[in-house]
Motif scaffolding. Structure first.
Motif, PDB file in Angstrom:
ATOM      1  N   GLU A 190       0.814  -1.218   0.000  1.00  0.00           N
ATOM      2  CA  GLU A 190       0.000   0.000   0.000  1.00  0.00           C
ATOM      3  C   GLU A 190       0.851   1.273   0.000  1.00  0.00           C
ATOM      4  O   GLU A 190       0.345   2.363  -0.253  1.00  0.00           O
ATOM      5  N   THR A 191       2.131   1.143   0.288  1.00  0.00           N
ATOM      6  CA  THR A 191       2.997   2.309   0.436  1.00  0.00           C
ATOM      7  C   THR A 191       3.302   2.951  -0.912  1.00  0.00           C
ATOM      8  O   THR A 191       3.547   2.258  -1.896  1.00  0.00           O
ATOM      9  N   ALA A 192       3.312   4.269  -0.926  1.00  0.00           N
ATOM     10  CA  ALA A 192       3.476   5.013  -2.170  1.00  0.00           C
ATOM     11  C   ALA A 192       4.795   4.705  -2.868  1.00  0.00           C
ATOM     12  O   ALA A 192       5.851   4.620  -2.238  1.00  0.00           O
ATOM     13  N   GLY A 193       4.699   4.546  -4.176  1.00  0.00           N
ATOM     14  CA  GLY A 193       5.878   4.329  -4.997  1.00  0.00           C
ATOM     15  C   GLY A 193       5.503   4.364  -6.464  1.00  0.00           C
ATOM     16  O   GLY A 193       4.319   4.454  -6.822  1.00  0.00           O
ATOM     17  N   PHE A 194       6.504   4.309  -7.314  1.00  0.00           N
ATOM     18  CA  PHE A 194       6.286   4.197  -8.760  1.00  0.00           C
ATOM     19  C   PHE A 194       7.058   2.990  -9.261  1.00  0.00           C
ATOM     20  O   PHE A 194       8.276   2.900  -9.066  1.00  0.00           O
ATOM     21  N   LEU A 195       6.327   2.053  -9.879  1.00  0.00           N
ATOM     22  CA  LEU A 195       6.956   0.842 -10.403  1.00  0.00           C
ATOM     23  C   LEU A 195       7.297   1.066 -11.879  1.00  0.00           C
ATOM     24  O   LEU A 195       6.410   1.117 -12.733  1.00  0.00           O
ATOM     25  N   ALA A 196       8.583   1.229 -12.147  1.00  0.00           N
ATOM     26  CA  ALA A 196       9.048   1.391 -13.527  1.00  0.00           C
ATOM     27  C   ALA A 196       9.311   0.011 -14.115  1.00  0.00           C
ATOM     28  O   ALA A 196       9.989  -0.819 -13.499  1.00  0.00           O
ATOM     29  N   VAL A 197       8.762  -0.229 -15.295  1.00  0.00           N
ATOM     30  CA  VAL A 197       8.992  -1.491 -16.006  1.00  0.00           C
ATOM     31  C   VAL A 197       9.758  -1.159 -17.288  1.00  0.00           C
ATOM     32  O   VAL A 197       9.245  -0.466 -18.165  1.00  0.00           O
TER      33      VAL A 197
END
Length: 254
Positions: free
Chosen positions: A86-93
């Motif tokens: 649930e913790t904020a982040g950005f998943l770069a693929v």
């Protein structure tokens, strides 16, 4: 010439064919506070190839600011994880065919330009070797300050404030949006919050602000004459080095 172009195209196709999906979690964390997420609009993330500047991934962090007890009150041991799903982040693929040196740029918080910090770091990404969990955490120092009253370019009749004074109010939060209050996790009594006031370009005075309620800082300015006033509110935490500033201009008329 045609043969050369064909070879270049074939080479590019080969690289694409061998590219491997690689995941990279990027998070922005306010200094002495929590993660920058949806509640304050998020942090803008750009992942670039450090060699040629090509943008490989781009997006905004989303999610919660995280667990206050875990982040702020629990001793952290090596390899402890501060985040969850649930913790904020950005998943770069990213699709990369070979080890790639990347630059991660963070602009945070994206929706608060007067408090915006540009921070960055660099690292090697290896094809197929994901960096997940807490991922890459980039620290964002400072405070977000918004002067609420008076308003920018407000015209204020001197007669209306001659006896009562001019109320100055500002809202202040951590860079993740976390609250500041007396005796709280982020204790306002440990911080210095002041207004520096100029009249017609000359120093008029410095005035400490009190914290009557959560996130609200206020004082009353005794204005003695008409003029162009600039009001700068700053905050400073001597323990962490966090600072923040907001400035407005207003006009007091006869």
């Amino acid at each position: 010439m045609k043969r050369s172009v064909l070879l270049v195209v074939l080479f590019s196709l080969c690289l694409h064919a061998f590219a491997t999906e690689t995941k990279l979690m990027v998070r922005a964390k306010a200094k002495d506070a929590k993660f920058v997420g949806s509640s304050i609009g998020g942090a803008h993330i750009i992942v670039r190839n450090s060699i040629n500047g090509e943008i490989l991934a781009e997006g905004v962090t989303s999610g919660s600011t995280g667990n206050t007890g875990l982040i702020m009150k629990t001793p952290i041991e090596r390899h402890s994880q501060l985040t969850n799903d649930e913790t904020a982040g950005f998943l770069a693929v990213l699709d990369i065919a070979e080890p790639t040196f990347v630059r991660i740029e963070v602009i945070s918080p994206i929706n608060k330009r007067n408090a915006q910090v540009h921070a960055s770091t660099e690292l090697w990404l290896i094809p197929g070797k994901d960096i997940l969990g807490d991922g890459i955490v980039v620290e964002i120092p400072g405070f977000v300050i918004d002067i609420l009253t008076p308003n920018t370019h407000q015209y204020i009749p001197l007669e209306s404030i001659k006896s009562t004074g001019l109320d100055l109010k500002a809202n202040m939060v951590m860079m993740c949006g976390c609250p500041i209050e007396k005796g709280g996790v982020w204790d306002s009594e440990a911080m210095e919050v002041k207004a520096i006031v100029k009249k017609d370009g000359q120093t008029f005075g410095e005035f400490p602000l009190d914290n009557p309620s959560r996130n609200l800082f206020a004082t009353n300015l005794k204005i003695d004459g008409a003029g162009h006033y600039q009001i700068l509110v700053y905050a400073y935490d001597p323990k962490t080095g966090n600072t923040g500033v907001d400035t407005i201009n207003c006009v007091v008329t006869e």
